[in-house]
Design an enzyme around this catalytic site. Sequence first.
Site, PDB file in Angstrom:
ATOM      1  CG  LEU A 126      -1.840   1.217   1.365  1.00  0.00           C
ATOM      2  CD1 LEU A 126      -2.784   1.344   0.181  1.00  0.00           C
ATOM      3  CD2 LEU A 126      -2.624   1.152   2.676  1.00  0.00           C
ATOM      4  CB  ALA A 127       3.442   2.566   2.297  1.00  0.00           C
ATOM      5  CG  ASP A 128       6.753   0.237  -1.442  1.00  0.00           C
ATOM      6  OD1 ASP A 128       7.785   0.765  -1.892  1.00  0.00           O
ATOM      7  OD2 ASP A 128       6.738  -0.449  -0.409  1.00  0.00           O
ATOM      8  CB  SER A 129       0.732   1.095  -4.398  1.00  0.00           C
ATOM      9  OG  SER A 129       1.131  -0.254  -4.560  1.00  0.00           O
TER      10      SER A 129
ATOM     11  N   GLY B  61       4.461   5.480  -5.283  1.00  0.00           N
ATOM     12  CA  GLY B  61       4.763   5.372  -6.705  1.00  0.00           C
ATOM     13  C   GLY B  61       3.874   6.263  -7.547  1.00  0.00           C
TER      14      GLY B  61
END
Length: 396
Positions: free
Chosen positions: A165-168, A171
């Site tokens: 979630l945080a990465d997406s 991004g």
Amino acid sequence: MGPLNGVRVLDASTILAGPLACQVLGDFGADVIKIEHPTAGDGMRGHGPAKDGVPIWWKEIARNKRTIGLSLSTEDGADIFRALAAQSDVVVENFRPGTLERWGVGPDVLQALNPGLILVRITGFGQTGPYASRAGFGTLAEAMSGFAHLTGQPDGPPTLPAFGLADSIAGIAASSAVSMALFARERNGGQGQVIDLNLLDPIMTAVGPGPTVYQQTGDIGMRHGNRSTNNAPRNAYRTSDDHWVAVSTSAQAIAERVMHLVGHPEVIDEPWFAAGHSRAAHADLLDDMVGSWIAARTRDEVVAAFTEAGAAIAPVYSARDIVEDPHIRETEMLVEVDDSDFGPLLQHNVMWRMSKTPGEIRFTGRDHGEDTDEILTTLGLADDDLTSLRERNIIR
């Protein structure tokens, strides 16, 4: 056709925010060159399920990217990287702070070669501050952002998501930041800039105004399961055929329609029903009324009744449900693309539709180093040079 046609991006990032940002840029026309370690490859190749040894996620996260195996930590590899950066518009990296500088390819060096270069630096905690040198992953940002603290049952532990979630979020934010920087470059005489993006900022913003509320009131939000402190009824409810549906009543009119539908219009006249926060204080009562009505009917019956009443509802979907949903298929949120390993391969489509400059999936994720020779010959390297570099594991 894409709005970024003619923009070249070097993707020197891995797992997950940087690659997703570059996927979005590639989807909308950028020429993305994916740089992988020549022997280890990109860590994303090992993420997620594989079929017959072929990684499935890689086919999407690396789509629209040409791939080159290149060791940036070697002198010759750094020379090649500098030459590529001199011909590029954007570089995206997610090494720990100071790593590019140690390899001689930091922002000062790259922007001296190419003043218009936009360098996106994605890290766990940013380039500065007391946590800058810490290892940073999305899980840590999900914990520190307040997301995990607010997620889960009231009497249960904080809950982390089962996906990046945080990465997406980071991004997608990074792709937006690149667009802003490209626009700014057009207006400031062609000067590039450095974008310092950490994983924590975007998800902390998505979680909401908890820090502001705490500063003003001293209140700290807590876990409420699937309920909301802002409105009710709002929950996930089980149907008679053992499916789940999600109901939202963020608008007052919707809340009233729901209570009419489930046979309890009398509560609408209660003074507390007139505002979302006071309805939330009576969530037990409202959940019992709505939940018992839903529990006596199948998912299809519930969704049909709510839809006819103009109330807000959605079934809780698995991957199979997503694939079979007629709206998702008809609006092409998922599309099939040709792939050399899998044949017709179902993927998420580009994230938004643009009427004049639409994005597209030109090709799926490629084999490790598939485009190395093609890319490096444009820099003037001869076959003998490529052979020597390959024998020394500087390129693949």
